[in-house]
Each structure stands twice: as structure tokens, then as C-alpha cells.
Design a protein around this motif. Structure first.
Motif, PDB file in Angstrom:
ATOM      1  N   ILE A   1       2.519  11.779  -6.076  1.00 57.34           N
ATOM      2  CA  ILE A   1       3.592  11.380  -5.418  1.00 57.34           C
ATOM      3  C   ILE A   1       3.652  10.473  -4.365  1.00 57.34           C
ATOM      4  O   ILE A   1       3.035  10.755  -3.396  1.00 57.34           O
ATOM      5  CB  ILE A   1       4.314  12.749  -4.688  1.00 57.34           C
ATOM      6  CG1 ILE A   1       4.455  13.990  -5.756  1.00 57.34           C
ATOM      7  CG2 ILE A   1       5.687  12.671  -4.136  1.00 57.34           C
ATOM      8  CD1 ILE A   1       4.612  15.200  -5.146  1.00 57.34           C
ATOM      9  N   GLU A   2       4.532   9.361  -4.491  1.00 55.16           N
ATOM     10  CA  GLU A   2       4.396   8.155  -3.439  1.00 55.16           C
ATOM     11  C   GLU A   2       5.137   8.751  -2.158  1.00 55.16           C
ATOM     12  O   GLU A   2       6.314   8.830  -2.072  1.00 55.16           O
ATOM     13  CB  GLU A   2       5.213   7.200  -3.628  1.00 55.16           C
ATOM     14  CG  GLU A   2       5.360   5.697  -2.809  1.00 55.16           C
ATOM     15  CD  GLU A   2       6.176   4.806  -3.279  1.00 55.16           C
ATOM     16  OE1 GLU A   2       6.201   4.359  -4.468  1.00 55.16           O
ATOM     17  OE2 GLU A   2       6.807   4.328  -2.425  1.00 55.16           O
ATOM     18  N   VAL A   3       4.368   9.007  -1.021  1.00 62.47           N
ATOM     19  CA  VAL A   3       5.343   9.706   0.147  1.00 62.47           C
ATOM     20  C   VAL A   3       5.579   8.486   1.185  1.00 62.47           C
ATOM     21  O   VAL A   3       6.456   8.868   2.007  1.00 62.47           O
ATOM     22  CB  VAL A   3       4.621  10.832   0.993  1.00 62.47           C
ATOM     23  CG1 VAL A   3       4.864  12.042   0.075  1.00 62.47           C
ATOM     24  CG2 VAL A   3       3.255  10.490   0.859  1.00 62.47           C
ATOM     25  N   GLY A   4       4.699   7.325   1.100  1.00 62.58           N
ATOM     26  CA  GLY A   4       5.006   6.502   1.987  1.00 62.58           C
ATOM     27  C   GLY A   4       4.515   5.094   1.278  1.00 62.58           C
ATOM     28  O   GLY A   4       3.921   5.182   0.344  1.00 62.58           O
ATOM     29  N   ASN A   5       4.948   4.118   1.694  1.00 68.94           N
ATOM     30  CA  ASN A   5       4.766   2.787   1.408  1.00 68.94           C
ATOM     31  C   ASN A   5       5.022   1.601   2.279  1.00 68.94           C
ATOM     32  O   ASN A   5       5.951   1.717   3.179  1.00 68.94           O
ATOM     33  CB  ASN A   5       5.745   2.265   0.126  1.00 68.94           C
ATOM     34  CG  ASN A   5       5.288   1.292  -0.791  1.00 68.94           C
ATOM     35  OD1 ASN A   5       6.138   1.000  -1.621  1.00 68.94           O
ATOM     36  ND2 ASN A   5       4.161   0.745  -0.586  1.00 68.94           N
ATOM     37  N   ILE A   6       3.699   0.722   2.758  1.00 72.38           N
ATOM     38  CA  ILE A   6       3.878  -0.200   3.626  1.00 72.38           C
ATOM     39  C   ILE A   6       3.789  -1.404   3.110  1.00 72.38           C
ATOM     40  O   ILE A   6       3.324  -1.573   2.003  1.00 72.38           O
ATOM     41  CB  ILE A   6       2.798   0.034   4.615  1.00 72.38           C
ATOM     42  CG1 ILE A   6       1.439  -0.292   4.055  1.00 72.38           C
ATOM     43  CG2 ILE A   6       3.012   1.209   5.369  1.00 72.38           C
ATOM     44  CD1 ILE A   6       0.259   0.121   5.059  1.00 72.38           C
ATOM     45  N   PHE A   7       4.584  -2.611   3.355  1.00 70.43           N
ATOM     46  CA  PHE A   7       4.919  -4.080   2.712  1.00 70.43           C
ATOM     47  C   PHE A   7       4.295  -4.922   3.710  1.00 70.43           C
ATOM     48  O   PHE A   7       4.998  -5.370   4.748  1.00 70.43           O
ATOM     49  CB  PHE A   7       6.088  -4.094   2.406  1.00 70.43           C
ATOM     50  CG  PHE A   7       6.782  -2.950   1.601  1.00 70.43           C
ATOM     51  CD1 PHE A   7       6.978  -3.188   0.175  1.00 70.43           C
ATOM     52  CD2 PHE A   7       7.036  -1.783   2.121  1.00 70.43           C
ATOM     53  CE1 PHE A   7       7.400  -2.185  -0.676  1.00 70.43           C
ATOM     54  CE2 PHE A   7       7.714  -0.605   1.256  1.00 70.43           C
ATOM     55  CZ  PHE A   7       7.695  -0.895   0.034  1.00 70.43           C
ATOM     56  N   PRO A   8       3.459  -5.924   3.433  1.00 69.46           N
ATOM     57  CA  PRO A   8       3.250  -7.155   3.992  1.00 69.46           C
ATOM     58  C   PRO A   8       4.304  -8.079   3.796  1.00 69.46           C
ATOM     59  O   PRO A   8       4.343  -8.684   2.321  1.00 69.46           O
ATOM     60  CB  PRO A   8       1.796  -7.635   3.553  1.00 69.46           C
ATOM     61  CG  PRO A   8       1.426  -6.771   2.422  1.00 69.46           C
ATOM     62  CD  PRO A   8       2.459  -5.818   2.225  1.00 69.46           C
TER      63      PRO A   8
ATOM     64  N   HIS B   1       0.787  -1.258  -0.062  1.00 71.47           N
ATOM     65  CA  HIS B   1      -0.103  -0.025   0.085  1.00 71.47           C
ATOM     66  C   HIS B   1       0.751   1.299   0.054  1.00 71.47           C
ATOM     67  O   HIS B   1       1.567   1.574   0.941  1.00 71.47           O
ATOM     68  CB  HIS B   1      -0.808   0.091   1.148  1.00 71.47           C
ATOM     69  CG  HIS B   1      -1.996  -1.136   1.084  1.00 71.47           C
ATOM     70  ND1 HIS B   1      -1.736  -2.427   1.462  1.00 71.47           N
ATOM     71  CD2 HIS B   1      -3.364  -1.013   0.592  1.00 71.47           C
ATOM     72  CE1 HIS B   1      -2.927  -3.158   1.285  1.00 71.47           C
ATOM     73  NE2 HIS B   1      -3.778  -2.259   0.567  1.00 71.47           N
ATOM     74  N   GLU B   2       0.644   1.933  -0.989  1.00 72.98           N
ATOM     75  CA  GLU B   2       1.416   3.026  -1.126  1.00 72.98           C
ATOM     76  C   GLU B   2       0.409   4.592  -0.580  1.00 72.98           C
ATOM     77  O   GLU B   2      -0.597   4.496  -0.827  1.00 72.98           O
ATOM     78  CB  GLU B   2       1.724   3.674  -2.459  1.00 72.98           C
ATOM     79  CG  GLU B   2       2.804   2.666  -3.211  1.00 72.98           C
ATOM     80  CD  GLU B   2       3.039   2.761  -4.515  1.00 72.98           C
ATOM     81  OE1 GLU B   2       3.870   2.037  -5.190  1.00 72.98           O
ATOM     82  OE2 GLU B   2       2.117   3.533  -5.241  1.00 72.98           O
ATOM     83  N   PHE B   3       1.103   5.384  -0.109  1.00 75.77           N
ATOM     84  CA  PHE B   3       0.317   6.773   0.079  1.00 75.77           C
ATOM     85  C   PHE B   3       0.875   7.690  -0.522  1.00 75.77           C
ATOM     86  O   PHE B   3       1.922   7.938  -0.944  1.00 75.77           O
ATOM     87  CB  PHE B   3       0.827   7.088   1.659  1.00 75.77           C
ATOM     88  CG  PHE B   3       0.353   6.157   2.660  1.00 75.77           C
ATOM     89  CD1 PHE B   3       0.815   4.853   2.784  1.00 75.77           C
ATOM     90  CD2 PHE B   3      -0.886   6.644   3.384  1.00 75.77           C
ATOM     91  CE1 PHE B   3       0.085   3.861   3.639  1.00 75.77           C
ATOM     92  CE2 PHE B   3      -1.436   5.693   4.444  1.00 75.77           C
ATOM     93  CZ  PHE B   3      -0.893   4.331   4.392  1.00 75.77           C
TER      94      PHE B   3
HETATM   95 MG    MG Z   1       7.555   2.273  -2.785  1.00 83.34          MG
END
Ligand code: MG
Ligand code: ATP
Length: 414
Positions: free
Chosen positions: A257-264, A208-210
Motif C-alpha cells: 500500500i502506498e501511504v506516502g509519495n515524495i516528488f523532486p 519515492h513512495e513509502f
Molecule cells: Mg503516488
């Protein structure tokens, strides 16, 4: 602080080779200094903003159980070989150097390093979950570093890694993190859209990207105006003009703009690196992981892309370098005397104030600098305002100024 003592000067023109709005305004305002493509130094005003963003992130991470650490930038090759990433995907963006017959990488991300630390310390389910983070300079070979702070080859990132004994517990925390991220970006003055995206070398699942809508953004997302659905175009299984699968509104396509990204991450890293724990049932099991990044310097650049006008930056309050830009119109007589007295009072009252006491600048130049630097509130003292025992107050994001009685000033600012 007194602006006469601030060593940075504003510039009328941005350097010719800087094309993006964020780098043009930040360089002109004296926030950053360009060293080379994608590599910037932070000057006093810029460092204040960067620290403010970092502190918001720190607060929100600590609120959800985060423990801050500082890992090394140097990363040993053997750890990256355990996961096969030394040469593949992430390895390609890593700066590498040689020391004797050993190779070292400069950290582009820290999954391997922290998994190694954790497998040395954690043995039992009773020690999980854990949420470990750091705020650190990252290094990545970015061939297209042309968007100022949005794409650095050296940049500041917050990276948190979570470690769980069950998938259920991981999922619970992943949702908590989504909320914390939304709050962080809100506090930074950004409205971030949670967007499904690819795992890009970290995981095979969706991540999931922010994403923050902005014309300068390098990403393209397909999103619903109600923001309950968004996918990065790279993986989208729908397109603009179709209906949103959840609320049935028409989907749009927009740059962002992708400011954050969370990864399972699941057991992707713990499996390759033998990171086990002993569960309640006495069995040895792999630790389940997640990782969660925010580009702190990119967030600073994104804020400028979103919050500016033709005169300069408009900082959101919580991350502004100062809260008040106090301007002394005349350098003589009672205007000067009152300005000095008010500045001292504001300063002592813990107001974060930049005081434009420069004697060699015209009022026009002071106002232009004030608009360029973008502090949320401007306070001006002049003969005209003193005749009414007042100061003039104007917010950077509003057109109209108003008079406030000097007696009421400290109450007004609170
Ligand atoms: Mg990323
Ligand atoms: P991009 O797709 O923009 O190259 P990424 O997906 O490779 O970024 P991640 O590995 O997800 O980046 O890193 C976590 C966060 O760090 C990103 O969401 C972004 O905010 C920030 N970030 C990544 N690369 C850079 C960079 N080169 N400059 C500044 N910030 C960056």
C-alpha cells in the motif's frame, strides 16, 4: 468517556458490499460510516484516530521547518491551464464544476495553487528555502474505489511543498524529508519501505513512495529483504529472484500500500508559472521545488490492514482512539462502586479512557466489543480481582492477562 454515551454501536456483521478488511472492521467498530463508494464519514472513534495521525504528521513537519496553511478546495481553471494539467493526467481525476461561465476544479493536489501564492510573495534568495504544508480533504475521481479508506474519492491528505534557490539545497531537504516520513510511519505502527517509482504526471524523474507490505495493497513492489532497495513494479528494471544491486540478497515481489509519495519537481511548475527569485549574483532564476504527500485516511486504513486479528483491530498506541478500555463487569455492589471511582480517577489523571459502563450488555458482549474496537490496553474490575485488591490488565496484542494492585494502578499506567 462513558461508552453508554457513545452514540455509535458496534455491528456483528459488516455490510455485504464492503470487501476490504479495513472498511469491514472500521464500520463494524463504529469508526466510520459509508456514504457511497470511496466516501466515508468519520464518527467519534474514527475521527480521534484520524486526528492522532494528523497530529503526528504535524509535529514531524513542524520539526523540519514546515509552516502550516490552509488553501482552498476550489481551484481556478486558469492556474491549471498555465501548467497544462487542466485537461491532462491530473485533470482527468479532478472533479469540475461550472459557475456562470467560469470552471472550477476541486483540489486533487495543490502544486499550481501554492506556486501561485509563492510567486506573489517571494522575490529574493534570502527568502528561501520555504516549506509549506496543509492537511486537507482532497477529491479525486477514482474509478476503482473498492478498498475502503485505502482509495477514497474524498480523502484526507497532508501535502507539503518545498521551494529552494539551488538543486543542492533541494537535495538536502529531500533526504531530511525521507527521514521524517520514516519516523511518521513508524510512530503510526507501520514499517514503510522507500520505493523508487514513476513521476505520474508530476515529474519525469523517479519519485519515492513509502510502501507498506499488505496483501490488500494495489501496488506491487520488487524489494530486498534488507529493505535497502525497492522499486515499484511499474518502473522496475529488475525482477524477483534477481540479486539486490546493493546488498546482493535475493529480491522478492510483494503487494503493498502506498501511504506516502515524495516528488523532486525541479522547475517543472515554476517554469510554466513564471515563479522566479533574484539570486545572490543578481540574476533572475526559477525556483526549485519538491512536493511531499501522505494519505492520512489511507494510512488509517493501512494500519487496520496490518494490525488486526480475527476478533478486530489492534491499534498501535500512538494513534489509538483511547489508551485504556476500562470494563465494568457488574453493574451493582462494590464492583460498580470501585469501577466508578477508578474511572473518575483515571479520567482526572488525564488517562485517555473509554469506560464500558453499559448496563444492558453481558460481559461476553463487552469483551467482544473491546477486541473489535482494539484499544491497546483492557482493564477489568470484578469480584475476583477485588478479592485481591487488584484489577486485571490485558494488552490487546497479548494473550495473557495479569493482576495489578489498585494502589499501583496509576504508577503502572505511567
Ligand atoms: Mg503516488
Ligand atoms: P495511487 O497511485 O494509489 O492512486 P497516487 O500516486 O495517485 O496514488 P499521490 O498523488 O502520490 O497519489 O498522492 C499522495 C498520497 O496521497 C499517496 O501516497 C496516498 O497515500 C494518498 N492518496 C492518493 N490517492 C488516494 C486516494 N484515492 N485515497 C486515499 N489516499 C490517497
Amino acid at each position: 468517556m462513558r461508552q453508554s454515551q457513545l452514540f455509535t454501536k458496534t455491528l456483528k456483521e459488516a455490510p455485504k458490499d464492503e470487501k476490504s478488511i479495513n472498511s469491514q472492521l472500521l464500520i463494524r467498530g463504529g469508526f466510520i460510516h459509508k456514504e457511497m463508494a470511496g466516501v466515508y464519514s468519520y464518527l467519534p472513534l474514527g475521527l480521534k484516530v484520524l486526528k492522532n495521525i494528523g497530529n503526528i504528521i504535524r509535529e514531524e513537519m513542524d520539526n523540519i521547518g514546515g509552516q502550516e496553511i490552509a488553501m482552498t478546495v476550489f481551484q481556478p481553471k486558469h492556474l491549471w491551464e498555465e501548467t497544462g494539467r487542466w485537461s491532462k493526467t491530473v485533470g482527468e481525476v479532478m472533479y469540475k464544476c461550472r459557475e456562470g461561465n467560469k470552471e472550477i476544479g476541486l483540489g486533487p493536489t495543490h502544486e499550481e495553487m501554492l506556486t501561485d501564492i509563492i510567486r506573489h510573495h517571494v522575490k529574493s534568495y534570502t527568502e528561501l528555502p520555504l516549506y509549506i504544508y496543509q492537511i486537507q480533504t482532497k477529491f479525486r475521481k477514482e474509478p476503482r474505489a473498492r478498498s475502503g479508506l485505502l482509495r477514497g474519492r474524498e480523502f484526507l491528505m497532508k501535502d507539503l511543498y518545498s521551494f529552494h534557490s539551488s538543486e543542492k539545497d533541494f537535495k538536502r531537504y529531500y533526504e531530511i524529508m525521507k527521514k521524517a516520513y520514516s519516523k511518521i510511519f513508524e510512530r503510526c505502527g507501520l514499517s514503510a519501505i522507500i520505493t523508487e517509482a514513476s513521476g505520474s504526471g508530476f515529474t519525469k524523474e523517479y519519485t519515492h513512495e513509502f510502501q507498506v507490505l499488505a496483501p490488500e495493497g494495489e501496488d506491487v513492489i520488487i524489494c530486498c529483504p534488507k529493505r535497502d532497495f525497492a522499486q515499484n513494479q511499474e518502473i522496475a528494471n529488475t525482477k524477483a529472484g534477481n540479486r539486490c544491486p546493493s546488498c546482493k540478497n535475493i529480491l522478492n515481489k510483494a503487494r503493498s500500500i502506498e501511504v506516502g509519495n515524495i516528488f523532486p519537481l525541479g522547475v517543472r511548475y515554476s517554469k510554466d508559472m513564471n515563479a522566479y527569485f533574484i539570486d545572490r549574483d543578481g540574476k533572475k532564476k526559477l525556483i526549485i521545488m519538491g512536493s511531499y504527500g501522505i494519505g492520512i485516511s489511507r494510512t488509517m486504513g493501512a494500519v487496520v490492514e496490518v494490525h488486526h486479528d480475527e476478533k478486530g483491530i489492534i491499534w498501535p498506541e500512538e494513534i489509538a482512539p483511547f489508551q485504556v478500555h476500562f470494563i465494568q463487569v457488574e453493574n451493582t455492589g462494590r464492583v460498580k462502586k470501585t469501577s466508578e471511582r477508578l474511572y473518575e480517577n483515571l479520567w482526572k489523571g488525564n488517562c485517555e479512557v473509554l469506560y464500558d459502563d453499559r448496563a444492558n450488555k453481558t460481559i461476553g458482549e463487552k469483551f467482544a466489543d473491546c477486541d473489535l474496537i482494539g484499544i491497546p490496553m483492557r482493564i477489568v474490575v470484578s469480584e475476583r480481582t477485588l478479592a485481591k485488591k487488584s484489577v486485571e490488565i490485558k494488552k490487546r496484542n497479548e494473550k495473557k492477562a495479569k493482576l495489578v494492585e489498585i494502589k499501583q494502578l496509576s504508577r503502572f499506567l505511567k
